[in-house]
Scaffold this active site. Structure first.
Site, mmCIF file in Angstrom:
data_model
loop_
_atom_site.group_PDB
_atom_site.id
_atom_site.type_symbol
_atom_site.label_atom_id
_atom_site.label_comp_id
_atom_site.label_asym_id
_atom_site.label_seq_id
_atom_site.Cartn_x
_atom_site.Cartn_y
_atom_site.Cartn_z
ATOM 1 N N TYR A 165 29.763 74.306 -10.312
ATOM 2 C CA TYR A 165 29.742 72.842 -10.300
ATOM 3 C C TYR A 165 28.952 72.245 -11.461
ATOM 4 O O TYR A 165 29.055 71.051 -11.735
ATOM 5 C CB TYR A 165 29.144 72.333 -8.974
ATOM 6 C CG TYR A 165 30.130 72.386 -7.831
ATOM 7 C CD1 TYR A 165 30.570 73.611 -7.330
ATOM 8 C CD2 TYR A 165 30.628 71.231 -7.253
ATOM 9 C CE1 TYR A 165 31.477 73.678 -6.292
ATOM 10 C CE2 TYR A 165 31.540 71.274 -6.208
ATOM 11 C CZ TYR A 165 31.956 72.505 -5.731
ATOM 12 O OH TYR A 165 32.861 72.554 -4.707
ATOM 13 N N LYS A 207 29.528 87.459 -4.017
ATOM 14 C CA LYS A 207 30.607 88.357 -4.439
ATOM 15 C C LYS A 207 29.983 89.285 -5.487
ATOM 16 O O LYS A 207 30.362 89.285 -6.658
ATOM 17 C CB LYS A 207 31.766 87.505 -5.006
ATOM 18 C CG LYS A 207 33.012 88.264 -5.368
ATOM 19 C CD LYS A 207 33.834 88.722 -4.180
ATOM 20 C CE LYS A 207 34.975 89.595 -4.656
ATOM 21 N NZ LYS A 207 35.714 90.219 -3.551
ATOM 22 N N ASP A 216 34.634 87.305 0.737
ATOM 23 C CA ASP A 216 35.964 87.504 1.340
ATOM 24 C C ASP A 216 35.829 88.033 2.771
ATOM 25 O O ASP A 216 36.484 87.549 3.691
ATOM 26 C CB ASP A 216 36.867 88.389 0.459
ATOM 27 C CG ASP A 216 36.174 89.601 -0.143
ATOM 28 O OD1 ASP A 216 34.948 89.750 0.040
ATOM 29 O OD2 ASP A 216 36.862 90.409 -0.799
ATOM 30 N N ASP A 263 31.048 75.526 -0.486
ATOM 31 C CA ASP A 263 32.061 74.482 -0.291
ATOM 32 C C ASP A 263 33.215 75.032 0.530
ATOM 33 O O ASP A 263 33.622 74.451 1.540
ATOM 34 C CB ASP A 263 32.563 73.996 -1.662
ATOM 35 C CG ASP A 263 33.704 73.009 -1.503
ATOM 36 O OD1 ASP A 263 33.552 72.061 -0.710
ATOM 37 O OD2 ASP A 263 34.762 73.196 -2.143
ATOM 38 N N ASP A 316 34.446 74.401 4.956
ATOM 39 C CA ASP A 316 35.687 73.919 5.583
ATOM 40 C C ASP A 316 36.176 74.930 6.627
ATOM 41 O O ASP A 316 36.641 74.551 7.710
ATOM 42 C CB ASP A 316 36.788 73.679 4.532
ATOM 43 C CG ASP A 316 36.719 72.269 3.916
ATOM 44 O OD1 ASP A 316 35.622 71.672 3.883
ATOM 45 O OD2 ASP A 316 37.765 71.752 3.462
HETATM 46 C C1 IPM Z 1 32.319 68.635 -0.345
HETATM 47 C C2 IPM Z 1 33.445 68.189 -1.240
HETATM 48 C C3 IPM Z 1 32.955 68.032 -2.672
HETATM 49 C C4 IPM Z 1 32.494 69.408 -3.134
HETATM 50 C C5 IPM Z 1 33.952 67.454 -3.675
HETATM 51 C C6 IPM Z 1 34.540 66.169 -3.211
HETATM 52 C C7 IPM Z 1 33.299 67.274 -5.029
HETATM 53 O O1 IPM Z 1 34.534 69.039 -1.147
HETATM 54 O O2 IPM Z 1 31.302 67.938 -0.279
HETATM 55 O O3 IPM Z 1 32.459 69.652 0.334
HETATM 56 O O4 IPM Z 1 33.305 70.212 -3.609
HETATM 57 O O5 IPM Z 1 31.312 69.667 -3.046
HETATM 58 MN MN MN Z 2 34.308 70.575 0.396
#
Ligand code: IPM
Ligand code: MN
Ligand code: NAD
Length: 339
Positions: free
Chosen positions: A133, A184, A217, A241, A245
């Protein structure tokens, strides 16, 4: 009981469902008896399309001075070609994370009833100012047969260590103190070596914390098959990140997942936001789950020292039936009713 202070909170509703869920969160915080003096900022896609910029330096400095920042989501709909990729995300969200030195992204999860991780609590501590990032790289000879694109990853001893120390501090407070480094190291050997040595070094200060390591992984398998193996996961910015999710999905849905972008030294405002994005596919439908935003506001209250109000909201969220089909308004009302 609130401790009676009025907090100055900058509210960045942002794009898509961002404003819908942030408004629900504000309602709940106030419903818990905490006084907020909010300042709403119009930052995001609409502002960019109108004014041609995302956020100026003066606004960043203004935001630094608030007690906290509450953000909904930023980003265009996938396929919206009016805004180049990354302009909003880098220009607003990452600018805030880097500019305010929010070096920890703390993402707690708790499996809702019936989810894969039913009842289990764990957290991801994501390094938030470095890794891929940081934006190292560039393009040469773009759109020619000889084009080159590089995208580096920045990992500093200082940056990794302060994140890892925060993760150990969190892990040491668990009933069963444990921390898993996810990386990794079998391929990303330079960064992986640094991360592994830092975990070993800092771990010496936390003798009571069990330390484990997973390749990223394999962590994707374990999160789905045996999430109960995790207490605190500490990991690089990009892995954090992606894993968050997945962690959202196994704990009941991304609509529950909260996050705190923290400056633990409190030298400026910290930023609280759901893990999810702008969800343009459901905007205006009333279907957005506001609990991720509400729980993010709970993390904000904890950070501000409003522990009682935070616990009250957290308890209401925990007792929520988990029926996300109720929609934004009914879920918010149900939480308010339980306070
Ligand atoms: C998160 C989002 C952000 C990230 C994006 C929108 C820059 O996906 O906060 O998880 O990748 O950190
Ligand atoms: Mn995200
Ligand atoms: P997304 O998180 O917006 O949506 C992914 C899926 O989850 C969609 O099907 C969406 O409907 C669903 N979803 C998300 N939040 C929900 C909620 N509260 N309740 C119910 N369902 C929910 O991810 P995306 O589609 O990849 O990204 C859309 C935009 O948001 C992009 O521009 C992206 O860059 C941005 N984004 C911003 C943030 C942030 O501001 N922190 C985070 C992730 C993505």
């Amino acid at each position: 009981m609130s401790n009676g202070r009025t907090y100055r909170v900058a509210v960045l509703g942002g794009d898509g469902i961002g404003p819908e869920v942030v408004n629900a969160a504000l309602e709940v915080v106030r419903g818990a008896g905490v006084e907020l003096r909010t300042t709403h900022y119009e930052l995001g896609a609409a502002r960019y399309l109108r004014d041609g910029f995302v956020m100026d330096d003066a606004t960043l400095e203004e935001l630094r001075a608030f007690d906290a920042i509450l953000l909904g989501a930023v980003g265009p709909a996938i396929g919206d070609t009016r805004i180049p990729n990354g302009v909003l995300e880098r220009g607003l969200l990452l600018r805030l994370r880097f500019g305010l030195d929010l070096y920890v992204n703390y993402r707690p999860f708790r499996g809702v009833a019936g989810s894969i991780a039913d009842g289990h609590e764990f957290a991801i501590v994501r390094e938030n100012t470095e890794g891929p990032y940081a934006g190292e790289g560039g393009v040469l000879r773009r759109a020619t047969p000889h084009e080159v694109a590089t995208q580096g990853s920045v990992n500093t001893r200082f940056g990794v260590e302060r994140c890892v120390r925060y993760a150990f501090e969190r892990a040491s407070k668990l009933a069963r103190p444990r921390l898993t480094l996810v990386h990794k190291t079998n391929v990303l050997t330079f960064a992986g070596d640094l991360w592994s040595r830092v975990v070993a070094d800092v771990g010496e200060e936390f003798g009571d914390v069990e330390v484990d390591y997973n390749h990223v992984d394999a962590a994707c398998i374990y999160l789905v098959e045996s999430p109960e193996r995790y207490g605190v996961i500490v990991t690089d910015n990009l892995f954090g990140d992606i894993l968050s999710d997945l962690a959202g999905a196994v704990t009941g849905g991304i609509g529950f997942a909260a996050s705190a972008n923290l400056n633990p030294a409190k030298t400026g405002a910290s930023l609280f936001e759901p893990v999810h994005g702008a969800a343009h596919d459901i905007v205006g439908s009333g279907r957005a789950n506001p609990l991720a935003a509400i729980s993010s506001a709970t993390l904000m209250l904890e950070h501000l020292g409003e522990g009682d109000a935070a616990s009250k909201i957290a308890r209401a969220v925990r007792d929520f039936s988990g029926d996300v089909t109720l929609g934004t308004t009914s879920i918010t009302q149900e939480i308010l009713g339980r306070l």
